[in-house]
Design an enzyme around this catalytic site. Structure first.
Site, mmCIF file in Angstrom:
data_model
loop_
_atom_site.group_PDB
_atom_site.id
_atom_site.type_symbol
_atom_site.label_atom_id
_atom_site.label_comp_id
_atom_site.label_asym_id
_atom_site.label_seq_id
_atom_site.Cartn_x
_atom_site.Cartn_y
_atom_site.Cartn_z
ATOM 1 N N GLY A 145 14.263 -54.585 15.780
ATOM 2 C CA GLY A 145 14.506 -53.793 16.798
ATOM 3 C C GLY A 145 15.944 -52.709 16.829
ATOM 4 O O GLY A 145 16.005 -52.283 15.806
ATOM 5 N N GLY A 146 16.641 -52.932 17.805
ATOM 6 C CA GLY A 146 17.645 -51.907 17.710
ATOM 7 C C GLY A 146 17.644 -50.673 18.734
ATOM 8 O O GLY A 146 16.505 -50.675 19.196
ATOM 9 N N TRP A 147 18.826 -50.211 19.057
ATOM 10 C CA TRP A 147 18.586 -48.849 19.833
ATOM 11 C C TRP A 147 17.522 -47.819 19.746
ATOM 12 O O TRP A 147 16.756 -47.653 20.411
ATOM 13 C CB TRP A 147 20.084 -48.374 20.175
ATOM 14 C CG TRP A 147 19.939 -47.327 21.101
ATOM 15 C CD1 TRP A 147 19.821 -45.851 20.722
ATOM 16 C CD2 TRP A 147 20.050 -47.417 22.512
ATOM 17 N NE1 TRP A 147 19.889 -45.217 22.002
ATOM 18 C CE2 TRP A 147 20.015 -46.102 22.984
ATOM 19 C CE3 TRP A 147 20.320 -48.441 23.234
ATOM 20 C CZ2 TRP A 147 20.206 -45.736 24.464
ATOM 21 C CZ3 TRP A 147 20.495 -48.237 24.562
ATOM 22 C CH2 TRP A 147 20.442 -46.863 25.183
ATOM 23 N N GLU B 287 16.327 -53.822 23.063
ATOM 24 C CA GLU B 287 17.132 -52.926 23.945
ATOM 25 C C GLU B 287 16.361 -52.014 24.864
ATOM 26 O O GLU B 287 16.072 -50.792 24.267
ATOM 27 C CB GLU B 287 18.194 -52.245 23.165
ATOM 28 C CG GLU B 287 18.950 -53.173 22.215
ATOM 29 C CD GLU B 287 20.106 -52.263 21.728
ATOM 30 O OE1 GLU B 287 20.581 -51.292 22.075
ATOM 31 O OE2 GLU B 287 20.555 -52.722 20.599
#
Length: 421
Positions: free
Chosen positions: A99-101, A142
């Site tokens: 994932g991640g921003w 996120e």
């Protein structure tokens, strides 16, 4: 050459702390390899006893639920090298963050909502983690219910985690190995967390959570403020935007302290003052310049900040929020140094949280670029000194293998754009 060098390093580390009661979770960012000069960070800059857990950021998955490397060739080489590092530090755990921003929320939302895709994701994740010798999965969604997500994300995340743990238990039994770990990077903003996380239910499944207690303030505010304050300022309009309040909220919402890992930032946020004569906390300002090596607007690694400090300017410590800022002409940077990390590490011990998470390895002074640094990773090692006892000074350098620096920077720093605060 690398393994020979590591073995020499281990032979010199007579004071290495074993059996620490605190987790030291370090994020490794796979885009830092493309930086130039002293900013270039590779797996060969990692010291094998620095962290108890290394979280590799980021892997990805497609709309069908298939887990993949973000950069297949380079990432796979990193994973092989990190796996060898576990032969040196037998207690080191390696996790893959998905994932991640920049990855966003929608793909997570769709996967978690669809039983067929969710099942494919879970069993594909197990095989993928075992194939590359990972010890666990870090979910960096996120955020549930936000950024294109839906209200059902909150319940679907619980279902996803329950089914992941069930699959991890089955896998451990079949293989005769330790169960894979399940962790998550979670928001510090209570409003974001309350909307998207059933904390009491999730706490049954997560081995621990990594609390992203940074990016509380930045150029988006239109005024100067600290990236990661420990406490609120007097009369703060956002009294929950600090490490102490965020950790207390997660504990109060149902997460045991022995599962709360508090995030420490090895970077700062820059501002450009509108008027140099007005330069305190809360002064009118816009997003500041990029760090010379990290190249993200309003974003500076610690090694970039300490090099700038060596050329002049002022460092002012805020006694209320327990963090410093750096001031030079119209440049204002709220950041952390060894003094503020000392205060924060003592706070963590006094409040009984179970560990510290660093975002990120490549943003500390990992190569002794600053003359004021007496050792590599001065911020991280300051915390370790307090939690576990003095770390040895590194007396040799590792041999870095050549890496292609012509490739595009496929992933910007995950902390560059924040809209949930």
């Amino acid at each position: 050459m690398y393994m020979d060098t590591i073995l020499l390093l281990v032979s010199l580390m007579a004071v290495v702390i074993q059996g620490s009661p605190y987790r030291r979770v370090c994020y490794f960012t796979n885009w830092s390899r493309w930086r130039q000069g002293i900013g270039k960070f590779t797996v060969y800059d990692v010291e094998p006893f620095l962290c108890t857990h290394i979280v590799y950021a980021f892997g990805t998955f497609d709309s069908s639920g298939k887990v993949k490397p973000l950069n297949q060739g380079p990432d796979e080489k990193d994973w092989a090298a990190l796996s060898k590092m576990k032969q040196i530090n037998k207690n080191l755990k390696l996790l893959l963050a998905l994932g991640g921003w920049n990855f966003g929320s929608v793909r997570f939302s769709n996967m978690a909502a669809n039983p067929t895709v969710r099942s494919k994701f879970i069993y594909n994740a197990v095989d993928f983690l075992r194939k590359y010798d990972f010890d666990g999965l870090d979910i960096d969604w996120e955020y549930p219910t936000a950024r294109g997500g839906v209200a059902a994300d909150k319940a679907n995340l619980v279902t996803l985690c329950k089914e992941l743990i069930d699959a991890f238990n089955d896998d451990a039994t079949k293989r005769g190995k330790d169960r894979l770990l399940l962790t998550a990077a979670v928001p510090a903003n209570p409003k974001t967390a309350e909307r998207g996380y059933d904390v009491m239910a999730l706490s049954k499944y997560f081995d621990f959570i990594n609390l992203m207690t940074y990016d509380f303030h930045g150029g988006w505010d239109g005024k100067t403020g600290f990236n990661s304050p420990l406490y609120a300022a007097p009369h703060d309009p956002n009294p929950t935007f600090n490490m102490d309040a965020a950790a207390k909220w997660w504990h109060g919402a149902g997460c045991p302290k022995d599962k709360i890992i508090v995030g420490f930032a090895t970077y700062g946020r820059s501002f450009t003052l509108r008027d140099p004569s007005e330069s305190g906390v809360g002064a009118p300002a816009s997003t500041g310049p990029a760090g010379p090596y990290t190249r993200g607007q309003g974003f500076w690694a610690y090694y970039e900040i300490c090099q700038s400090i060596e050329k002049g300017g002022q460092v002012i410590f805020d006694d209320d929020q327990k963090v410093p800022y750096y001031l030079k002409d119209t440049l204002w940077i709220g950041y952390d140094n060894e003094h503020s990390f000392t205060v924060k590490a003592n706070w963590l011990k006094e409040n009984g949280y179970s560990g510290v998470m660093f975002w990120a390895l490549d943003l500390d002074d990992f190569s002794n670029a600053c003359t004021t640094s007496t050792r590599t990773y001065p911020l991280i090692k300051t915390v370790i000194d307090i939690l576990d006892g003095a770390m040895p000074v590194r007396t040799i350098s590792t041999q870095v293998e050549p890496t292609d620096t012509t490739a595009a920077d496929t992933q910007q720093d995950e902390t560059l754009t924040v809209t949930d605060y």
